[in-house]
Design a protein around this motif. Structure first.
Motif, short mmCIF file in Angstrom:
data_model
loop_
_atom_site.label_atom_id
_atom_site.label_comp_id
_atom_site.label_asym_id
_atom_site.label_seq_id
_atom_site.Cartn_x
_atom_site.Cartn_y
_atom_site.Cartn_z
N GLU A 194 -5.94 9.26 -2.64
CA GLU A 194 -7.12 8.94 -4.04
C GLU A 194 -6.84 7.16 -4.28
O GLU A 194 -7.35 6.28 -4.60
CB GLU A 194 -8.00 9.96 -4.64
CG GLU A 194 -8.09 10.05 -5.70
CD GLU A 194 -8.14 10.64 -6.88
OE1 GLU A 194 -9.06 11.25 -7.26
OE2 GLU A 194 -8.03 11.77 -6.55
N GLU A 195 -5.51 7.11 -4.90
CA GLU A 195 -4.62 6.51 -5.21
C GLU A 195 -5.55 5.31 -4.59
O GLU A 195 -5.50 4.28 -5.36
CB GLU A 195 -4.01 6.48 -6.29
CG GLU A 195 -2.71 5.60 -7.03
CD GLU A 195 -1.66 5.72 -7.32
OE1 GLU A 195 -0.92 4.92 -7.56
OE2 GLU A 195 -1.49 7.13 -7.06
N GLU A 196 -4.73 4.98 -3.74
CA GLU A 196 -5.67 3.80 -2.37
C GLU A 196 -6.52 3.05 -2.53
O GLU A 196 -7.08 2.04 -3.16
CB GLU A 196 -4.58 3.76 -1.05
CG GLU A 196 -3.12 4.21 -1.54
CD GLU A 196 -2.27 2.70 -2.07
OE1 GLU A 196 -2.88 1.72 -2.25
OE2 GLU A 196 -1.25 2.92 -2.96
N CYS A 197 -7.61 4.55 -2.66
CA CYS A 197 -9.56 4.40 -2.13
C CYS A 197 -9.92 3.85 -3.47
O CYS A 197 -10.74 2.41 -2.98
CB CYS A 197 -9.79 5.55 -1.68
SG CYS A 197 -9.57 5.97 0.04
N SER A 198 -9.35 4.06 -4.99
CA SER A 198 -9.57 4.11 -5.85
C SER A 198 -9.43 2.92 -6.32
O SER A 198 -9.98 1.41 -7.12
CB SER A 198 -9.69 5.12 -7.03
OG SER A 198 -8.39 4.77 -7.44
N ASN A 218 -3.43 -10.72 -3.51
CA ASN A 218 -3.56 -10.19 -2.75
C ASN A 218 -3.76 -8.66 -2.12
O ASN A 218 -3.80 -8.68 -1.19
CB ASN A 218 -1.98 -10.14 -1.91
CG ASN A 218 -0.94 -11.48 -1.36
OD1 ASN A 218 -1.96 -12.86 -1.59
ND2 ASN A 218 -0.38 -11.85 -1.39
N GLY A 219 -4.53 -8.21 -3.51
CA GLY A 219 -5.64 -7.25 -3.86
C GLY A 219 -3.99 -6.35 -3.38
O GLY A 219 -4.33 -4.88 -3.13
N LEU A 220 -2.84 -5.97 -3.93
CA LEU A 220 -2.16 -4.83 -2.78
C LEU A 220 -1.89 -4.85 -1.55
O LEU A 220 -1.61 -3.56 -1.72
CB LEU A 220 -1.82 -3.92 -4.53
CG LEU A 220 -2.11 -4.00 -5.47
CD1 LEU A 220 -2.17 -2.52 -6.19
CD2 LEU A 220 -0.48 -4.32 -6.17
N LYS A 221 -2.08 -5.76 -1.66
CA LYS A 221 -2.08 -5.64 0.26
C LYS A 221 -0.58 -6.54 0.55
O LYS A 221 -0.70 -7.11 0.32
CB LYS A 221 -2.59 -5.82 1.11
CG LYS A 221 -3.72 -4.69 0.92
CD LYS A 221 -5.22 -4.82 1.38
CE LYS A 221 -6.58 -4.27 1.59
NZ LYS A 221 -8.08 -4.33 1.78
N GLY A 222 0.07 -5.87 2.35
CA GLY A 222 0.80 -7.06 2.92
C GLY A 222 2.23 -6.42 2.72
O GLY A 222 2.35 -5.60 1.77
N PRO A 234 0.60 -1.02 -0.47
CA PRO A 234 0.02 0.13 0.07
C PRO A 234 0.45 1.46 -0.28
O PRO A 234 0.11 2.39 -0.12
CB PRO A 234 -0.68 -0.05 1.40
CG PRO A 234 -0.74 -1.73 1.71
CD PRO A 234 0.69 -1.84 1.18
N GLY A 235 2.34 0.75 0.45
CA GLY A 235 2.88 2.50 0.50
C GLY A 235 3.37 2.54 -0.91
O GLY A 235 4.74 3.35 -1.38
N ILE A 236 3.24 1.89 -1.66
CA ILE A 236 4.39 2.57 -3.48
C ILE A 236 2.65 2.64 -4.22
O ILE A 236 1.43 2.35 -4.66
CB ILE A 236 4.22 0.74 -3.56
CG1 ILE A 236 5.16 0.10 -3.19
CG2 ILE A 236 5.12 1.01 -5.18
CD1 ILE A 236 5.98 -1.11 -3.36
#
Length: 420
Positions: free
Chosen positions: A146-150, A101-105, A58-60
């Motif tokens: 905005e990018e992460e929420c979308s 993984n939904g771009l998580k972890g 999530p930090g990318i």
């Protein structure tokens, strides 16, 4: 163990001993920005990375993710508004795994990072201004929200309260997760047991084939690093086993009766005795590592400093067949000077460390003194010659370079990681 390769005291590449793959530092990437793929991160996560954390997915910024990458690929990490690398790492997941993984972890294992204690504004001023490749947009920290929420897909089965939403196949999803967790737990347990066996076999082999009675008593840490690790069938870190610490491993060996451990002083433990007749050590043989029969011995590239016979020293070396422009090695120069001095009986009869300078030597050495030491004569003659470097390559003619080579160094560093 990490090998650091530096030029002019600037680290350029680092090599992990187990992989032997050169990984560029940020200083190399500032000179060759496109050497590695680049990802962008918001500056707000900088403090976490400096504290030793790895970069989570999530930090990318999603817009900066490469079109393809595999697990273990090397990647450069940049800020959102500057293409200059501030860190280097390796992907902890493949692209397929990341999106599954939904771009998580966990996203990137940080290998090295530029360290600063002066704050973000100072760091930005120190970085060179390197543009991103054409087509990459500069992102601000506000765009991250905005990018992460979308990126949260509709119908993903996740409710707002963090539970499983109705109508999303919750029962099947729960069953799948539970089965996956159980499978992973079994695999992790198998891996740990396998690592334990490798380390224990390494201990038995070390006691039988590596450790001598004359080595006793020996610190348990020295025994593990100097004897056990080289005797393991494959590289294993103690933290990858169920023992976690060397002291716990030694207690297990002592419990089996193979060794006796005594505390020399508080917190310092020595192996004082070894039961070489123990059944665990019977039949243990020296580890034979496989080698390719047709593997040829690697030839190294050699760089040697040499000297050019110029107009100033030609009157001396022309006596030995050299002409202006000839390349001479240090040994050649010193052999000629020694022969010239001894053939003309120039050593001082009283003090053998001194040489009486005749007109030719005085001219070459550029001095009005009547005598000089052997070392002074050798050094001044070399200083008055031109300099160059001869590069010897495997199966090729040597190359002469009339330039000064900058100092290069290679150092080994051990530890959990490098943050620089």
């Amino acid at each position: 163990m990490i090998q650091v390769h530096s030029l002019d005291k600037v680290p350029l590449f680092m090599t992990l001993e187990r992989d032997n793959i050169p990984i560029p530092t940020v200083y190399t990437l500032w000179r060759i920005p496109d050497l590695l793929p680049r990802v962008k991160m918001p500056y707000i996560v900088l403090d976490k990375l400096l504290g030793g954390a790895n970069l989570m997915l999530p930090g990318i910024y999603r817009s900066s993710l490469p079109n393809h990458w595999d697990l273990g690929d090397i990647v450069a990490i940049c800020g959102p508004d500057n293409g200059a690398a501030i860190g280097v790492g390796v992907w902890a997941v493949s692209r397929q795994q990341a999106f599954d993984n939904g771009l998580k972890g966990k996203g990137i294992h940080i290998f090295s990072f530029i360290k600063t204690s002066c704050g973000l504004s100072v760091l930005k001023r120190k970085l060179p201004n390197i543009p991103f490749p054409t087509g990459d947009r500069v992102v601000s920290d506000e765009d991250a929200v905005e990018e992460e929420c979308s990126g949260i897909a509709e119908g993903s089965g996740i409710a707002e309260d963090g539970g499983i939403a109705e109508g999303s196949g919750g029962a099947e999803l729960t069953s799948t997760i539970n089965n996956t967790v159980e499978d992973l737990a079994d695999k992790v347990e198998e891996i740990i047991i396998s690592k334990d066996d490798i380390v224990l076999e390494g201990c038995y082999r070390a006691l039988k084939t590596s450790l001598n009675k004359s080595d006793l008593p020996i610190l348990i840490s020295n025994f593990y690093s100097q004897h056990v690790k080289p005797c393991c069938a494959e590289p294993v870190e103690i933290k990858q086993t169920s023992f976690k610490k060397v002291g716990v491993l030694m207690k297990e060996l002592e419990k089996q009766g193979t060794i006796v451990v005594k505390e020399q002083k508080k917190g310092v433990f020595n192996i004082t005795e070894v039961n070489f007749a123990h059944e665990k050590l019977r039949g243990v043989k020296r580890l034979e590592r496989e080698t390719e029969e047709d593997e040829e011995e690697e030839e190294n590239i050699a760089v040697v400093k040499a000297f050019i016979c110029n107009a100033h020293v030609t009157p001396l070396f022309s006596l030995y067949g050299h002409k202006k422009g000839d390349i001479m090695l240090r040994k050649t120069i010193r052999d000629h000077i020694t022969d010239y001095v001894r053939s003309r009986d120039l050593p001082d009869p009283v003090d053998k460390k001194l040489i009486r300078l005749d007109p030719l030597l005085s001219s070459v050495v550029k001095t009005r003194d009547l005598t000089a030491t052997w070392n002074q004569v050798m050094q001044k003659v070399e200083a008055n010659c031109g300099t160059c470097h001869v590069i010897s390559l495997p199966d090729k003619f040597p190359i002469t370079v009339k330039a000064t080579c900058r100092p290069y160094s290679s150092k080994s560093r051990s530890g959990p990681g490098i943050r620089r």
